[in-house]
Design a protein around this motif. Structure first.
Motif, PDB file in Angstrom:
ATOM      1  N   SER A 329      69.475  31.740  71.078  1.00  0.00           N
ATOM      2  CA  SER A 329      69.066  30.728  69.836  1.00  0.00           C
ATOM      3  C   SER A 329      67.904  29.915  70.462  1.00  0.00           C
ATOM      4  CB  SER A 329      69.919  29.831  69.259  1.00  0.00           C
ATOM      5  OG  SER A 329      70.564  28.925  70.098  1.00  0.00           O
ATOM      6  N   THR A 330      67.896  29.576  71.855  1.00  0.00           N
ATOM      7  CA  THR A 330      66.807  28.966  72.249  1.00  0.00           C
ATOM      8  C   THR A 330      66.059  29.816  73.429  1.00  0.00           C
ATOM      9  OG1 THR A 330      68.307  27.904  73.772  1.00  0.00           O
ATOM     10  CG2 THR A 330      67.720  26.600  71.909  1.00  0.00           C
ATOM     11  N   PRO A 331      65.483  30.898  73.191  1.00  0.00           N
ATOM     12  CA  PRO A 331      64.849  31.861  74.215  1.00  0.00           C
ATOM     13  C   PRO A 331      63.558  31.301  74.915  1.00  0.00           C
ATOM     14  CG  PRO A 331      64.025  32.530  71.858  1.00  0.00           C
ATOM     15  CD  PRO A 331      65.202  31.531  71.932  1.00  0.00           C
ATOM     16  N   GLU A 332      62.976  30.026  74.613  1.00  0.00           N
ATOM     17  CA  GLU A 332      62.171  29.375  75.192  1.00  0.00           C
ATOM     18  C   GLU A 332      62.654  28.758  76.548  1.00  0.00           C
ATOM     19  OE1 GLU A 332      63.775  26.401  72.213  1.00  0.00           O
ATOM     20  OE2 GLU A 332      63.262  28.374  72.330  1.00  0.00           O
ATOM     21  N   ASP A 333      64.066  28.632  76.323  1.00  0.00           N
ATOM     22  CA  ASP A 333      64.722  28.051  77.637  1.00  0.00           C
ATOM     23  C   ASP A 333      64.993  29.006  78.968  1.00  0.00           C
ATOM     24  OD1 ASP A 333      64.738  25.456  76.546  1.00  0.00           O
ATOM     25  OD2 ASP A 333      66.702  25.808  75.840  1.00  0.00           O
ATOM     26  N   GLY A 334      64.879  30.403  78.545  1.00  0.00           N
ATOM     27  CA  GLY A 334      65.142  31.290  79.488  1.00  0.00           C
ATOM     28  C   GLY A 334      63.867  32.027  79.812  1.00  0.00           C
ATOM     29  N   VAL A 335      64.309  32.818  81.164  1.00  0.00           N
ATOM     30  CA  VAL A 335      63.330  33.902  81.692  1.00  0.00           C
ATOM     31  C   VAL A 335      63.822  35.043  81.405  1.00  0.00           C
ATOM     32  CG1 VAL A 335      61.609  34.349  83.319  1.00  0.00           C
ATOM     33  CG2 VAL A 335      62.390  32.012  83.092  1.00  0.00           C
ATOM     34  N   ASN A 336      63.255  35.878  80.459  1.00  0.00           N
ATOM     35  CA  ASN A 336      64.167  37.018  80.107  1.00  0.00           C
ATOM     36  C   ASN A 336      63.940  38.293  81.071  1.00  0.00           C
ATOM     37  OD1 ASN A 336      64.834  39.687  78.654  1.00  0.00           O
ATOM     38  ND2 ASN A 336      64.785  38.661  76.680  1.00  0.00           N
ATOM     39  N   ALA A 337      65.009  38.654  81.834  1.00  0.00           N
ATOM     40  CA  ALA A 337      64.634  39.636  83.019  1.00  0.00           C
ATOM     41  C   ALA A 337      64.348  40.906  82.163  1.00  0.00           C
ATOM     42  CB  ALA A 337      66.033  39.857  83.514  1.00  0.00           C
ATOM     43  N   VAL A 338      64.784  41.295  81.089  1.00  0.00           N
ATOM     44  CA  VAL A 338      64.741  42.552  80.659  1.00  0.00           C
ATOM     45  C   VAL A 338      62.990  42.758  80.238  1.00  0.00           C
ATOM     46  CG1 VAL A 338      64.719  43.905  78.455  1.00  0.00           C
ATOM     47  CG2 VAL A 338      66.710  43.197  79.649  1.00  0.00           C
ATOM     48  N   THR A 339      62.549  41.831  79.661  1.00  0.00           N
ATOM     49  CA  THR A 339      60.940  41.796  79.175  1.00  0.00           C
ATOM     50  C   THR A 339      60.064  41.805  80.351  1.00  0.00           C
ATOM     51  OG1 THR A 339      61.036  39.420  78.427  1.00  0.00           O
ATOM     52  CG2 THR A 339      61.587  41.082  76.710  1.00  0.00           C
ATOM     53  N   HIS A 340      60.382  40.973  81.170  1.00  0.00           N
ATOM     54  CA  HIS A 340      59.341  40.626  82.474  1.00  0.00           C
ATOM     55  C   HIS A 340      59.942  41.915  83.195  1.00  0.00           C
ATOM     56  CE1 HIS A 340      59.457  36.553  81.363  1.00  0.00           C
ATOM     57  NE2 HIS A 340      58.360  36.441  82.097  1.00  0.00           N
ATOM     58  N   LEU A 341      60.820  42.562  83.499  1.00  0.00           N
ATOM     59  CA  LEU A 341      60.906  43.735  84.290  1.00  0.00           C
ATOM     60  C   LEU A 341      59.961  44.784  83.381  1.00  0.00           C
ATOM     61  CD1 LEU A 341      61.769  45.553  86.601  1.00  0.00           C
ATOM     62  CD2 LEU A 341      64.074  45.874  85.337  1.00  0.00           C
ATOM     63  N   ALA A 342      60.216  44.842  82.403  1.00  0.00           N
ATOM     64  CA  ALA A 342      59.307  46.004  81.628  1.00  0.00           C
ATOM     65  C   ALA A 342      57.669  45.651  81.692  1.00  0.00           C
ATOM     66  CB  ALA A 342      59.709  45.794  80.021  1.00  0.00           C
ATOM     67  N   ALA A 343      57.511  44.494  81.693  1.00  0.00           N
ATOM     68  CA  ALA A 343      56.029  44.061  81.901  1.00  0.00           C
ATOM     69  C   ALA A 343      55.463  44.403  83.240  1.00  0.00           C
ATOM     70  CB  ALA A 343      55.845  42.419  81.742  1.00  0.00           C
ATOM     71  N   LEU A 344      56.469  44.543  84.112  1.00  0.00           N
ATOM     72  CA  LEU A 344      56.134  44.492  85.568  1.00  0.00           C
ATOM     73  C   LEU A 344      55.707  46.336  85.691  1.00  0.00           C
ATOM     74  CD1 LEU A 344      56.102  43.615  88.591  1.00  0.00           C
ATOM     75  CD2 LEU A 344      58.676  44.848  88.824  1.00  0.00           C
ATOM     76  N   LEU A 345      56.539  46.996  84.840  1.00  0.00           N
ATOM     77  CA  LEU A 345      56.350  48.412  85.087  1.00  0.00           C
ATOM     78  C   LEU A 345      55.274  49.081  84.116  1.00  0.00           C
ATOM     79  CD1 LEU A 345      60.338  49.113  84.747  1.00  0.00           C
ATOM     80  CD2 LEU A 345      58.696  49.300  87.024  1.00  0.00           C
ATOM     81  N   GLN A 346      54.865  48.187  83.233  1.00  0.00           N
ATOM     82  CA  GLN A 346      53.766  48.645  82.248  1.00  0.00           C
ATOM     83  C   GLN A 346      52.557  49.444  82.889  1.00  0.00           C
ATOM     84  OE1 GLN A 346      52.160  45.445  79.654  1.00  0.00           O
ATOM     85  NE2 GLN A 346      52.032  46.618  77.896  1.00  0.00           N
ATOM     86  N   PRO A 347      52.044  48.649  83.695  1.00  0.00           N
ATOM     87  CA  PRO A 347      50.581  49.415  84.056  1.00  0.00           C
ATOM     88  C   PRO A 347      50.697  51.116  84.419  1.00  0.00           C
ATOM     89  CG  PRO A 347      50.924  47.245  85.119  1.00  0.00           C
ATOM     90  CD  PRO A 347      52.295  47.584  84.776  1.00  0.00           C
TER      91      PRO A 347
END
Length: 534
Positions: A329-347
């Protein structure tokens, strides 16, 4: 504090929150001149803390020791942890001189009215206190001690354990507040009744069934959120789909040295921003390995571990991502490992695999944002309740494909029908773009709650103002979804401070000792002010 890369909204919000928190903690003993509480309330609050501080911590430790996590196929009457938890609540109730009734999924703990006129106490009205005793899962590997042992040593001043903030700490606080009031034999016209529900985190249907034959109080306080007073809650919502298993498109006899994404997963349960995620790459090249390492070092708030194994001419890479868990409910308090790992693999342009499609969905439909900025036309906001938030919380590989769960919290402003259509449209366009058919596509849109004109709102605000020194506090809206929605005139009142990061559902849940005692003061005062004989 490290922050997610490019998340400037998060940065600004956390800075403003830190100012609020500083003001709160430096003035917790201050008395706001604009509020006036009864002398009974002031005397009993001091008595409660000085008399029961040690016992409260001991009682909390005992309740935390029970892993009251829902287990499929079991109920609170068949699950040994719940049976032990309820037995402990019964013993503590008897010790404190409170009445106790076990209704299966619901436990009622009460302190009867004590009016000047005995006739007036018979059939008296009641003040309802609503909370829950079940907890979310915990990953023991991410805790300094067991999640089910109250840890008071790892970080002095903190009471660390699953349920300390959500919601076993609140149960203990309410019970000792009632005990202090009972000790002082104050004249009250209303019964105080604590309702402890045992499936709030998993299934509300048993509570709805209970309410068909139980008459709730006409004035209720939910102690499962934050201060000063919560009058609006977003609706718990979900988008789910499965990325199907993709058969290899590689021609027989073709070269096998092209890097391929063979696995991608992360997350622990639906209402937690995931702290961990993993990916596997087959036939990793030295240049791609170096590129990934460089990119990983530039992602603020994330830690990565790379394990490379080589057999003959090919090497495989296993990537472990570690972010920061938070309540969804407060995603601003976290660092989402799923979305960040996806971003790492994006290029990199990956061959079409189930894992590659899942990564594409994360990057193209979600990205690193938390407000559905990329999910078609879903994004919107309400002036009071704020914006719709979105967080992928579970990405799990199964025999039929990769199951994706996205948790959303929606304010008023759009109908469920419109949101469902917009989610479907965004997913349809994505499927057409990638020439794939998702399975098990579903969406659920919980109802937001707005409580207006509750008779006890000002009293609760006055109590908060008095004990924090914050003048003229105003009601707030939250992203969380509590059982308040099921009760008449229900306002949430704590146990978390506004602007202080909520740790329920995280992998190091805690409440500070200072907050624990401050909550005892505020609950004791509120109970007295709202039940006192006139």
């Amino acid at each position: 504090m490290e922050l997610p890369q490019f998340n400037y909204t998060y940065l600004c919000r956390r800075f403003s929150y830190s100012l609020i928190a500083a003001a709160l903690w430096t003035s917790t003993q201050a008395v706001a001149s604009s509020t006036s509480l009864s002398q009974d309330a002031l005397k009993v609050t001091d008595y409660a803390v000085s008399t029961y501080d040690t016992q409260m911590v001991k009682s909390l430790a005992h309740l935390v020791s029970f892993n009251t996590q829902a287990v499929e196929g079991q109920t609170p009457d068949t699950n040994p942890a719940f049976i032990g938890f309820k037995s402990s609540l019964k013993s503590l109730s008897q010790e404190l001189g409170l009445d106790y009734a076990d209704h299966g999924y619901v436990v009622l703990i009460g302190l009867d009215a004590n009016a000047v006129d005995a006739q007036r106490s018979q059939g008296a009205e009641k003040l309802g206190i609503v909370t829950h005793g079940d907890v979310q899962p915990a990953n023991p590997a991410l805790w300094a001690k067991s999640p089910y042992v109250l840890d008071i040593e790892s970080e002095p001043g903190k009471l660390i354990g699953r349920g300390t903030e959500d919601d076993k700490g609140a149960i203990v606080t309410a019970m000792y507040a009632m005990k202090a009031i009972k000790d002082k034999q104050l004249k009250r016209e209303k019964r105080i009744e604590l309702l402890v529900y045992l499936a709030e985190e998993s299934d509300w249907d048993p509570l709805k069934a209970f309410l068909t034959h139980y008459t709730p109080a006409q004035m209720n306080i939910t102690i499962d959120a934050e201060y000063p007073v919560v009058t609006a809650e977003k609706g718990w919502s979900k988008i789910g789909f499965t990325v199907p298993n993709i058969e290899s498109t590689q021609e027989p006899g073709a070269a096998t040295n092209v890097p391929s994404l063979t696995a991608f997963s992360g997350g622990y349960f639906a209402s937690q921003v995931p702290q961990q995620a993993e990916a596997q790459i087959h036939a990793i090249t030295p240049s791609l390995f170096e590129q990934l390492q460089t990119s990983a070092s530039n992602q603020l708030g994330m830690k990565y571990r790379f394990e490379r194994t080589c057999e003959q001419a090919a090497c495989d890479l296993h990537i472990f991502a570690d972010g920061k868990a938070a309540h969804s409910s407060t995603p601003e308090d976290g660092v989402n490992a799923v979305t960040h790992l996806a971003a790492l693999l994006q290029p990199y342009t990956w061959p079409k695999t189930t894992a590659a499609l899942t990564v594409a969905a994360m990057n193209e439909l979600v990205g690193l944002g938390i407000y559905a900025e990329q999910f078609g036309e879903l994004a919107y906001k309400d002036d009071f309740m704020g914006a719709l938030t979105l967080a992928p919380t579970v990405v799990a590989q199964t025999s039929k494909g990769t199951e994706v769960t996205i948790n959303l919290r929606r304010p008023v402003g759009k109908t469920p029908e419109l949101l469902s259509a917009q989610a479907k449209d965004a997913l349809n366009k994505w499927q057409a773009q990638h020439q794939v058919t998702l399975t098990d596509v579903e969406s659920y849109w919980g109802e937001p709650m707005v409580m207006k004109d509750a008779p006890h709102q000002q009293t609760l605000l006055d109590v908060f103002a008095h004990f924090t020194g914050i003048a003229s506090p105003k009601p707030v809206a939250i992203g969380g979804s509590t059982n308040s929605k099921l009760f008449p005139n229900a306002l949430s009142f704590g146990p978390a401070m506004p602007g202080v990061e909520y740790t329920g559902h995280t992998e190091k849940e805690f409440i500070t000792y200072k907050q624990f005692m401050l909550n005892l003061k505020m609950y004791t005062a509120a109970f007295i002010e709202l039940t006192a004989a006139k």
